[in-house]
Design an enzyme around this catalytic site. Structure first.
Site, short mmCIF file in Angstrom:
data_model
loop_
_atom_site.label_atom_id
_atom_site.label_comp_id
_atom_site.label_asym_id
_atom_site.label_seq_id
_atom_site.Cartn_x
_atom_site.Cartn_y
_atom_site.Cartn_z
N LEU A 157 -10.60 15.24 -5.93
CA LEU A 157 -9.57 16.28 -5.81
C LEU A 157 -8.22 15.67 -5.45
O LEU A 157 -8.13 14.59 -4.86
CB LEU A 157 -9.98 17.33 -4.77
N CYS A 175 -5.25 7.79 0.18
CA CYS A 175 -6.22 7.19 -0.74
C CYS A 175 -5.74 5.91 -1.43
O CYS A 175 -6.33 4.84 -1.20
CB CYS A 175 -6.64 8.23 -1.78
N ASN A 203 -8.90 5.33 -8.59
CA ASN A 203 -7.69 5.28 -7.78
C ASN A 203 -6.87 4.02 -8.05
O ASN A 203 -5.65 4.06 -8.10
CB ASN A 203 -8.03 5.37 -6.28
N GLY A 260 1.86 6.65 -1.77
CA GLY A 260 1.43 6.70 -0.37
C GLY A 260 0.17 7.51 -0.29
O GLY A 260 -0.63 7.53 -1.23
N PHE A 264 0.92 9.75 -15.02
CA PHE A 264 1.11 8.70 -14.00
C PHE A 264 2.00 7.57 -14.49
O PHE A 264 1.71 6.41 -14.28
CB PHE A 264 -0.25 8.16 -13.53
P1 NAD Z 1 -9.46 13.83 7.03
O1 NAD Z 1 -9.02 12.84 8.01
O2 NAD Z 1 -8.52 14.88 6.55
O3 NAD Z 1 -10.76 14.59 7.55
C1 NAD Z 1 -11.88 13.97 8.06
C2 NAD Z 1 -12.55 14.86 9.08
O4 NAD Z 1 -13.78 14.23 9.50
C3 NAD Z 1 -11.74 15.07 10.36
O5 NAD Z 1 -11.63 16.46 10.61
C4 NAD Z 1 -12.55 14.37 11.46
O6 NAD Z 1 -12.47 15.01 12.71
C5 NAD Z 1 -13.94 14.47 10.88
N1 NAD Z 1 -14.93 13.51 11.43
C6 NAD Z 1 -14.75 12.23 11.82
N2 NAD Z 1 -15.91 11.70 12.21
C7 NAD Z 1 -16.86 12.67 12.08
C8 NAD Z 1 -18.25 12.73 12.30
N3 NAD Z 1 -18.92 11.66 12.74
N4 NAD Z 1 -18.90 13.87 12.06
C9 NAD Z 1 -18.23 14.96 11.60
N5 NAD Z 1 -16.91 14.97 11.35
C10 NAD Z 1 -16.22 13.82 11.57
O7 NAD Z 1 -9.98 12.96 5.78
P2 NAD Z 1 -9.96 13.38 4.23
O8 NAD Z 1 -8.59 13.21 3.68
O9 NAD Z 1 -10.67 14.66 4.07
O10 NAD Z 1 -10.84 12.19 3.61
C11 NAD Z 1 -12.23 12.11 3.80
C12 NAD Z 1 -12.79 11.12 2.80
O11 NAD Z 1 -12.56 11.59 1.47
C13 NAD Z 1 -12.15 9.73 2.86
O12 NAD Z 1 -13.12 8.78 2.56
C14 NAD Z 1 -11.12 9.78 1.74
O13 NAD Z 1 -10.84 8.50 1.22
C15 NAD Z 1 -11.85 10.61 0.70
N6 NAD Z 1 -10.97 11.32 -0.23
C16 NAD Z 1 -9.84 11.92 0.23
C17 NAD Z 1 -9.05 12.63 -0.67
C18 NAD Z 1 -7.77 13.28 -0.22
O14 NAD Z 1 -6.97 13.66 -1.09
N7 NAD Z 1 -7.54 13.47 1.08
C19 NAD Z 1 -9.40 12.72 -2.03
C20 NAD Z 1 -10.59 12.12 -2.44
C21 NAD Z 1 -11.37 11.41 -1.52
#
Ligand code: NAD
Length: 456
Positions: free
Chosen positions: A148, A258, A206, A255, A247
């Site tokens: 996403l 990811c 990515n 930034g 892109f």
């Molecule tokens: P985020 O920091 O927004 O959210 C992560 C959440 O996990 C936080 O609310 C945190 O409190 C919680 N957390 C931490 N440890 C925990 C545990 N042990 N048990 C339960 N909850 C816990 O992160 P995000 O942006 O949602 O990214 C999450 C993953 O998805 C990463 O690996 C990221 O690379 C990947 N990702 C992110 C995106 C994006 O656009 N943000 C897109 C694709 C993939």
């Protein structure tokens, strides 16, 4: 199906509300009590269009403990916790392994543990070992990386262009197919593969996108120096069906949470197996340099006089339609401007509050809109291409400014139009920028007369 999502951030919360909206019974678990408390009240702690509506129109359980019904009964546990970089660029798996341990300690019946976080090859195996250390209950692991885009996350999640699933057996495969059955996606767009391939696919996607950005930024740098225009190059390149138009925009570098970490994590993965990933290193280095490009242009324009100048920074989030400030290029620019002795007037339509927690320097003036930020400024630096900047009344902006310089870090405007309007326009990858005499006539006296009357 009964599903538990661990981690209620950008990915976990969007996944949770979307799964609920297609009919699954969802429990969202997070260790952050304040966050869960807010969400229970219907308040979404992130800016992501569409999430609040889905949240408030479906029944979803939010919890800080797995010692309850929602978890015991669930067949699927989705891990969506952070995977930040270690100081050497490799991926920090602490949160993932903590989540795996939490699941293991509480599970009483079969679970399919689905890793949605972006994780390096071998993580599924490490999660498996962690679970086996703390539990004897049967389980399977699936890798299901998330694609996403922040700002469009709900539609990306509800109508994905493809779904990548890494599994090791038929049961896990069938459970994943059942999970995605209610989604609008053709069967042939669900790609089943082994665990390591699924893990790599996410990083490769990515890194490819980051590569295109760094490639175009490097081309833009060359264009500026040889009298070419990046917009034309971009059009010509994108028309090639083997390349495609996406892109290919030059700017102030990528930034977010990811691209920067994932490109570095790929390099680290290579290093760990004795394979030097030269391209990843180059993508990252070009981007690091590009994040400085607006500052360098400002420095070139003002010279030593940059000290004492007022610079309006338009846009702080790492991209439009999000409040995410992670690795945002604006952070570097503001830091450098302050070090050079400039005053910064900062404005972002959505991310200002998050930015204020990160930028604590009192010399930054926080503004309520684009006009008040521009008011009395010697220069504007546009860092994030929010839609409202594209619709702005440029005449009004210029009238309020003390100077005329406009540094367009996203090529939102065209140089000819901006110059006709009276700006000293500096874009990315557009030549013939600032003849010295072009700036003459903008004496101190004239500037002094333009005193900002608008409060920020
Ligand atoms: P985020 O920091 O927004 O959210 C992560 C959440 O996990 C936080 O609310 C945190 O409190 C919680 N957390 C931490 N440890 C925990 C545990 N042990 N048990 C339960 N909850 C816990 O992160 P995000 O942006 O949602 O990214 C999450 C993953 O998805 C990463 O690996 C990221 O690379 C990947 N990702 C992110 C995106 C994006 O656009 N943000 C897109 C694709 C993939």
């Amino acid at each position: 199906m009964k599903v538990v999502v661990l981690g209620t951030g950008y990915v976990g919360l969007v996944t949770g509300v979307c799964l609920a909206s297609v009919g699954h019974q969802v429990t969202c678990y997070d260790i952050d009590e304040k966050k869960i408390e807010l969400i229970r009240k219907g308040i979404v702690p992130i800016y992501e269009p569409g999430v609040e509506t889905l949240l408030n129109s479906h029944t979803i359980r939010f919890t800080t403990t797995l010692k309850e019904e929602g978890f015991t009964e669930a067949e699927i546990c989705i891990i969506a916790v952070p995977t930040p970089p270690n100081p050497d660029g490799s991926c920090d798996l602490t949160y993932i392994l903590d989540a795996a341990k939490t699941i293991a300690l509480e599970m009483r019946s079969y679970k399919l543990i689905v890793i949605k976080s972006t994780v390096p090859v071998g993580t599924a195996k490490r999660v498996q070992e962690m679970v086996e250390t703390y539990s004897t209950v049967p389980f399977d692991i699936a890798s299901n990386p998330e694609f996403l885009r922040e700002g469009a996350a709900v539609s990306d999640c509800l109508t994905p262009d493809r779904i990548i699933v890494g599994v090791e057996n038929e049961r896990a495969k069938e459970t994943m197919l059942a999970l995605y059955k209610p989604f609008k996606i053709l069967q042939e767009r669900i790609f089943m593969m082994d665990l390591p391939s699924a893990e790599i696919t996410k990083y490769a996607a990515n890194a490819m996108l980051a590569a295109r950005i760094s490639f175009m930024n490097e081309m833009a740098g060359l264009c500026e120096r040889v009298g070419a225009t990046i917009h034309d190059v971009q059009r010509g390149l994108g028309a090639d069906p083997r390349i495609g138009p996406h892109f290919l925009s030059a700017g102030v570098g990528y930034g977010g949470s990811c691209f920067p970490k994932d490109v570095q994590a790929l390099s680290a993965m290579g290093r760990q197996v004795g394979y030097e990933m030269l391209l990843m290193e180059a993508i990252h280095s070009v981007n690091e340099m590009q994040k400085r490009v607006l500052f360098m242009k400002l420095e070139e324009y003002f010279g030593e006089a940059l000290q004492g100048k007022v610079v309006a920074v338009w846009g702080l989030a790492f991209k439009p339609n999000t409040d995410d400030m992670r690795e945002a290029p604006a952070l570097r620019l503001i830091e450098e401007l302050l070090s050079a002795g400039a005053t910064v007037k900062a404005y972002d339509p959505i991310a200002a509050e998050k930015a204020r927690n990160l930028i604590t320097d009192e010399r930054v003036v926080w503004c309520k809109d684009s006009y008040s930020a521009a008011c009395g400024a010697d220069a504007i630096a546009l860092v994030t291409e929010w839609q409202e900047f594209k619709m702005i009344d440029l005449q009004r902006v210029l009238e309020g400014m003390r100077g005329k310089a406009f540094f367009d870090g996203r090529n939102v405007f065209r140089d000819t139009t901006m110059r006709e309007k009276g700006f000293h326009y500096v874009g990315i990858g557009v030549p013939g920028l600032l003849e010295k005499k072009e700036r003459e006539g903008e004496g101190e006296e004239e500037r002094e007369q333009k005193i900002c009357k608008t409060n920020c």
